[in-house]
Design an enzyme around this catalytic site. Structure first.
Site, PDB file in Angstrom:
ATOM      1  N   ASP A 192      70.115 103.656 -12.050  1.00  0.00           N
ATOM      2  CA  ASP A 192      69.495 104.264 -10.867  1.00  0.00           C
ATOM      3  C   ASP A 192      68.324 105.148 -11.314  1.00  0.00           C
ATOM      4  O   ASP A 192      68.078 105.307 -12.508  1.00  0.00           O
ATOM      5  CB  ASP A 192      70.533 105.091 -10.082  1.00  0.00           C
ATOM      6  CG  ASP A 192      71.089 106.247 -10.905  1.00  0.00           C
ATOM      7  OD1 ASP A 192      71.397 106.046 -12.085  1.00  0.00           O
ATOM      8  OD2 ASP A 192      71.217 107.371 -10.372  1.00  0.00           O
ATOM      9  N   HIS A 528      73.425  96.649 -15.505  1.00  0.00           N
ATOM     10  CA  HIS A 528      73.069  97.130 -14.163  1.00  0.00           C
ATOM     11  C   HIS A 528      71.868  98.062 -14.276  1.00  0.00           C
ATOM     12  O   HIS A 528      71.987  99.171 -14.799  1.00  0.00           O
ATOM     13  CB  HIS A 528      74.276  97.870 -13.572  1.00  0.00           C
ATOM     14  CG  HIS A 528      74.022  98.460 -12.237  1.00  0.00           C
ATOM     15  ND1 HIS A 528      74.146  97.741 -11.056  1.00  0.00           N
ATOM     16  CD2 HIS A 528      73.648  99.704 -11.868  1.00  0.00           C
ATOM     17  CE1 HIS A 528      73.868  98.522 -10.035  1.00  0.00           C
ATOM     18  NE2 HIS A 528      73.552  99.723 -10.494  1.00  0.00           N
ATOM     19  N   ASP A 576      79.712  91.042 -17.663  1.00  0.00           N
ATOM     20  CA  ASP A 576      78.282  91.168 -17.985  1.00  0.00           C
ATOM     21  C   ASP A 576      77.477  90.658 -16.794  1.00  0.00           C
ATOM     22  O   ASP A 576      76.839  89.610 -16.858  1.00  0.00           O
ATOM     23  CB  ASP A 576      77.961  90.372 -19.257  1.00  0.00           C
ATOM     24  CG  ASP A 576      76.501  90.534 -19.657  1.00  0.00           C
ATOM     25  OD1 ASP A 576      75.805  91.394 -19.075  1.00  0.00           O
ATOM     26  OD2 ASP A 576      76.046  89.786 -20.554  1.00  0.00           O
ATOM     27  N   GLU A 585      76.814  99.266 -16.594  1.00  0.00           N
ATOM     28  CA  GLU A 585      75.579 100.039 -16.479  1.00  0.00           C
ATOM     29  C   GLU A 585      75.159 100.498 -17.876  1.00  0.00           C
ATOM     30  O   GLU A 585      75.913 100.377 -18.849  1.00  0.00           O
ATOM     31  CB  GLU A 585      75.790 101.242 -15.542  1.00  0.00           C
ATOM     32  CG  GLU A 585      74.477 101.869 -15.105  1.00  0.00           C
ATOM     33  CD  GLU A 585      74.545 102.628 -13.780  1.00  0.00           C
ATOM     34  OE1 GLU A 585      75.610 102.648 -13.151  1.00  0.00           O
ATOM     35  OE2 GLU A 585      73.511 103.192 -13.382  1.00  0.00           O
TER      36      GLU A 585
HETATM   37  O1  9MR Z   1      79.306 108.174 -16.521  1.00  0.00           O
HETATM   38  C1  9MR Z   1      79.777 108.627 -15.265  1.00  0.00           C
HETATM   39  C2  9MR Z   1      81.274 108.549 -15.261  1.00  0.00           C
HETATM   40  O2  9MR Z   1      81.823 109.428 -16.218  1.00  0.00           O
HETATM   41  C3  9MR Z   1      81.802 108.847 -13.863  1.00  0.00           C
HETATM   42  O3  9MR Z   1      83.191 108.621 -13.837  1.00  0.00           O
HETATM   43  C4  9MR Z   1      81.108 107.967 -12.844  1.00  0.00           C
HETATM   44  C5  9MR Z   1      81.565 108.223 -11.405  1.00  0.00           C
HETATM   45  O4  9MR Z   1      81.213 109.494 -10.968  1.00  0.00           O
HETATM   46  O5  9MR Z   1      79.727 108.166 -12.918  1.00  0.00           O
HETATM   47  C6  9MR Z   1      79.175 107.801 -14.157  1.00  0.00           C
HETATM   48  O6  9MR Z   1      77.835 108.083 -14.127  1.00  0.00           O
HETATM   49  C7  9MR Z   1      76.985 107.287 -13.323  1.00  0.00           C
HETATM   50  C8  9MR Z   1      76.340 108.214 -12.314  1.00  0.00           C
HETATM   51  O7  9MR Z   1      77.314 108.632 -11.378  1.00  0.00           O
HETATM   52  C9  9MR Z   1      75.131 107.624 -11.635  1.00  0.00           C
HETATM   53  N1  9MR Z   1      74.180 107.110 -12.596  1.00  0.00           N
HETATM   54  C10 9MR Z   1      74.798 106.105 -13.449  1.00  0.00           C
HETATM   55  C11 9MR Z   1      75.937 106.685 -14.251  1.00  0.00           C
HETATM   56  C12 9MR Z   1      76.540 105.672 -15.212  1.00  0.00           C
HETATM   57  O8  9MR Z   1      77.290 104.690 -14.579  1.00  0.00           O
END
Ligand code: 9MR
Length: 614
Positions: A192, A528, A576, A585
């Protein structure tokens, strides 16, 4: 003696898998051959370190294995060790240990019966290029600057500057402020376009710790010197690694509240009002963006990394160093006045990065401030903290229970103890020995886990047995701790465990998946990401090489894996596919430890030692 393998032992189904460890660029149209029964590090192994292949086979009888070279000649043979069921992997496995083979070459394979691994190299330089690929993640994800050739690595990754409107971002409704701030620049967090201070903080710390560790304990600092990385700042007489980190540091400084009753605090995040769709370059994003309220966690992240930056830039750019230290101390004082401004779960358009327990951030910030300033007030704070000179080897998992890992964006105490153990400071010799012992004890816990895991990988997921979101990054952080234990104790079992952990990331895992784009016979192809979105829209490129996936996540939070993967073993909860934001991601705080560990192994790979007991 060399023997030609009988035809029967030659590959049965390598399909269109490329030969050689480095593959074609990532791309969704390429069909990889299926996972093999014998899984290896698809990039390679070091001549002088532990070399394991994992054989995914039931049965209690050891089997004969053959190491073959690129033309099918057997160069070594042996018997597997039966390792039994590995419940986290969902496989019953045996181990082929070919560590005693120490000749260099390309295109080796490990053969067991009619099963054959994908090819790999044996060389001291396996990670030399890959470590720079991992570091390029940060340039590729810069906000507010054109990504241009030759730094982009290929014209398909070039793009106009993104989010120039971040020069004037309003506070979100209900966030207790009504100003606008220039929060341009920095790195996008992940797939994002949000920018979050707590992932920025741990990522900056990790890359600066790579710099500090290499300077004080290592031998490869020249690899990060000016001109060694492919970034626009090369040629400015400043080490390129520091130039890259400064891009984020400048952004973090801009997130500090300028005045008013919350002056000195730091906004938790800036992101889009709503989630945008995949297939969107940063400059195409039209969604309004907002500043979200300041938090104690973000404030202490700035205090910690600005203090760390202040000491590093002191001899490089004194005014910048001063600016960082002033911001760090201001943030520290603001956090004392607002110790419970918590970022909460929920929200749309960006990640919550919630944190309602910040005594660990206080400890981390005090440690960095003390190292830099030697002030007694920080020393006193440290000494009275429950985290003083400790590294807890386990932390709470997002998916319930705990995970054997020392640090995440949310749990940061270990960062303080590690800095105290690595960077010369005024705490006293006895205290520094204690800090180093704490790092070593955590490393010992991971060594024990490695022995218990059938796959021989230094991580587990506690009683609940659930792989957390970003599990690969938890493993990579364990490898940082194991690497430091090797620095402090010079015992090769630690170094071997680092190598074994990197094997998992690069293919010796239950998916036979290299979790890194562009590397290995079955490389990651479709992370992602809104711009590297070739899988959903051919107008956009695939990801450049060197990007690590978050990897298996038992939570299956996204609809794609929810539908596809019910009942998966923890380390098989992975797809994947670009749609899988919960398992596939990429993220700044995941590529940072990837770069750290690759740099470490690359340094050690070029100063070979003999393998020993593992
Ligand atoms: O890495 C983050 C993980 O520890 C959390 O459990 C999750 C849900 O809140 O979010 C992950 O971080 C994401 C973030 O919320 C938005 N940008 C992408 C991040 C990686 O997936």
């Amino acid at each position: 003696m060399r023997a030609v393998l009988p035809a029967l032992l030659l590959p049965v189904a390598v399909g269109c898998a490329p030969i050689g460890a480095k593959t074609a660029p990532p791309g969704s149209k390429i069909k990889d051959a299926p996972p093999a029964a014998v899984v290896v590090n698809q990039v390679g192994y070091f001549p002088a370190l532990l070399k394991l292949a994992t054989v995914r086979a039931g049965g209690s009888a050891p089997q004969a294995w053959s190491l073959v070279d690129s033309v099918g000649h057997e160069v070594q043979s042996g018997q597997t060790v039966v390792a039994g069921p590995d419940t986290l992997a969902g496989d019953t496995v045996q181990i082929a240990d070919f560590s005693s083979f120490d000749r260099e070459g390309h295109g080796f394979a490990l053969v067991v019966g009619s099963d054959r691994s994908y090819p790999f190299d044996i060389s001291p330089t396996i990670y030399h290029k890959l470590k720079y690929d991992a570091l390029t993640f940060f340039y590729q994800n810069r906000s507010g600057i054109e990504i241009a050739m030759p730094y982009a690595g290929g014209p398909q990754w070039a793009r106009p500057a993104g989010h120039l409107s971040d020069k004037s971002v309003p506070c979100a409704a209900g966030s207790g402020c009504s100003y606008r701030l220039d929060v341009s620049g920095g790195w996008y967090d992940a797939g994002d376009h949000g920018k979050y201070v707590v992932t920025g903080g741990i990522s900056v710390w990790t890359l600066l710790n790579l710099y500090e560790r290499t300077k004080h304990l290592g031998s490869s600092l020249a690899d990060f010197a000016d001109g060694r990385m492919n970034i626009p700042e090369k040629g400015n007489d400043v080490p390129d690694l520091l130039d890259e980190v400064r891009w984020e540091m400048e952004f973090l400084l801009k997130m500090q509240v300028p005045d008013g009753d919350r002056a000195g605090m730091v906004h938790h995040k800036i992101h889009d009002k709503e989630w945008t769709a995949l297939g969107l370059a940063p400059h195409e994003d039209q969604m309004p963006r907002f500043l979200y309220p300041p938090s104690t966690a973000a404030t202490l992240n700035l205090a910690a990394v600005a203090a760390q930056a202040a000491r590093i830039w002191q001899s490089i750019d004194a005014p910048f160093s001063k600016r960082c230290l002033a911001a760090a101390e201001r943030a520290w004082q603001a956090a004392q006045r607002h110790p419970a401004a918590f970022a909460l779960p929920g929200g749309v358009g960006g990640g919550p990065y919630e944190d309602v327990k910040v005594d660990d951030e206080f400890y981390w910030a005090a440690a960095e401030l003390f190292i830099t300033t030697k002030k007694p007030e920080y020393k006193q704070f440290l000494a009275s903290s429950p985290y003083y000179l400790k590294v807890a080897p386990r932390l709470p998992s997002t998916e319930g229970g705990d995970v054997a890992s020392p640090m995440t964006w949310q749990t940061t105490a270990a960062l303080g103890t590690i800095s105290l153990a690595v960077v010369p400071n005024a705490l006293g010799d006895k205290e520094i020995v204690t800090a180093r012992k704490a790092v070593t004890q955590a490393a010992d816990a991971y060594l024990q886990i490695l022995q218990k895991r059938g796959y021989r990988v230094p991580i587990d997921y506690g009683q609940a047995g659930k792989a957390p979101w970003g599990s690969n990054s938890f493993l990579l952080n364990n490898l940082v701790v194991l690497a430091l234990a090797n620095d402090f104790n010079h015992e090769q079992r630690y170094l071997n465990a680092v190598a074994a952990g990197m094997d998992y990331i690069l293919g010796r895992n239950p998916m036979d998946q290299s979790y890194v784009t562009g590397w290995g016979a079955r490389p990651l192809r479709n992370p992602h990401h809104r711009f590297w979105a070739h899988q959903v829209n051919e107008k956009y490129p695939s990801a450049p090489p060197g990007m690590v996936s978050g990897g298996p996540n038992s939570g299956l939070e996204d609809p794609y894996v929810k539908a596809a993967l019910g009942g998966c073993a923890p380390e098989k909860c992975f797809a994947d596919n670009i749609e899988s934001w919960a398992t596939n991601e990429i993220c700044i705080n995941w590529n940072a430890p990837l770069a750290w560990v690759l740099a470490y192994l690359d340094e050690k790979g070029t100063t070979p030692l003999k393998h020993d007991q593992h």
